[in-house]
Design an enzyme around this catalytic site. Sequence first.
Site, PDB file in Angstrom:
ATOM      1  N   LYS A  11       0.862  -1.198   0.000  1.00 12.51           N
ATOM      2  CA  LYS A  11       0.000   0.000   0.000  1.00 12.51           C
ATOM      3  C   LYS A  11       0.895   1.244   0.000  1.00 12.51           C
ATOM      4  CE  LYS A  11      -3.591  -2.792   2.046  1.00 12.51           C
ATOM      5  NZ  LYS A  11      -4.802  -2.894   2.850  1.00 12.51           N
ATOM      6  N   HIS A  96      -8.371  -3.309  -6.065  1.00 16.63           N
ATOM      7  CA  HIS A  96      -8.339  -3.356  -4.604  1.00 16.63           C
ATOM      8  C   HIS A  96      -9.502  -2.527  -4.058  1.00 16.63           C
ATOM      9  CE1 HIS A  96      -7.097  -2.973  -0.471  1.00 16.63           C
ATOM     10  NE2 HIS A  96      -6.322  -4.021  -0.681  1.00 16.63           N
ATOM     11  N   GLU A  98      -9.670  -0.527  -1.717  1.00 17.74           N
ATOM     12  CA  GLU A  98      -9.310   0.869  -1.426  1.00 17.74           C
ATOM     13  C   GLU A  98      -9.359   1.716  -2.693  1.00 17.74           C
ATOM     14  OE1 GLU A  98      -5.644  -0.122   0.589  1.00 17.74           O
ATOM     15  OE2 GLU A  98      -6.837  -1.075   2.157  1.00 17.74           O
ATOM     16  N   GLY A 174      -7.228  -4.855   7.314  1.00 17.52           N
ATOM     17  CA  GLY A 174      -6.640  -3.924   8.280  1.00 17.52           C
ATOM     18  C   GLY A 174      -7.391  -3.845   9.602  1.00 17.52           C
ATOM     19  N   SER A 214      -6.326  -9.241   6.963  1.00 20.35           N
ATOM     20  CA  SER A 214      -5.763  -9.605   8.278  1.00 20.35           C
ATOM     21  C   SER A 214      -5.170 -11.012   8.292  1.00 20.35           C
ATOM     22  CB  SER A 214      -6.803  -9.426   9.384  1.00 20.35           C
ATOM     23  OG  SER A 214      -7.200  -8.075   9.463  1.00 20.35           O
TER      24      SER A 214
END
Length: 254
Positions: A11, A96, A98, A174, A214
């Site tokens: 990232k 992704h 994000e 995350g 995670s």
Amino acid sequence: MRKNIVAGNWKMNKTLQEGLALATELNDLLATTKTNCDVVIGTPFIHLASVAAAVDTTKLGVAAQNCADHVSGAYTGEVSVGMVKSTGAQYVILGHSERRAYYGETSAILKTKVELALAEGLTPIFCIGEVLAEREAGKQFEVVETQIKESLFDLSAADFGKLVLAYEPVWAIGTGKTASAEQAQEIHAYIRGVIKAKYGAEVADNCTILYGGSCNAKNAKELFANPDVDGGLIGGASLKAADFMGVIAGFDVA
Ligand code: 13P
């Protein structure tokens, strides 16, 4: 044949110097480790050329985290697939959550990016996954199926066969909240079924489907033991060599 892959997604972390140090450390560790998976690191664009030059890319693949949806031209600030390829990178992470959520990347934009990446000879690592409200409403299957159909199902079987998929439930990214091994297996098997219905058993069987969210050294082994989980796309646990090597060891190492 289906490959096992552990891919790191850095990232927006690490300066160039920090990134180079991590890449070289991983490269040195992998030189003396026998893994049962391919290993990839997804770095910021500006690290790609230096990292690709510093590592043995046959042992440690290099990925961009995005690419432009145009080939070249007046698109200030964008990075094309040709530019990514010219750095020595072999992969590009696309779709992704994000990028979908913060940068407005739609299925249509992602379809173009996937096609450009494949035409350039890059391997897309294509991310799909539902948000928490969709999971709570039991809509996760529908959501991932639509994401796959809208961006990928105009591809030929030969091109589809070049992709890597990554199932990343947004609620697990995350958050420290991993999908259980059962949840991961259930939806990975579903995804493989969607591919089978469109492209047939051989393409579906050969498709690498990663889990992301995670995933770390503690839970990787249990997640990767599932028949339809072929590795991981790793965020936080890819930022330190020891942590990332711990995830890689989820496939056993010697
Ligand atoms: P975390 O491993 O930090 O949850 O991130 C997962 C991810 O988004 C990888 O692309």
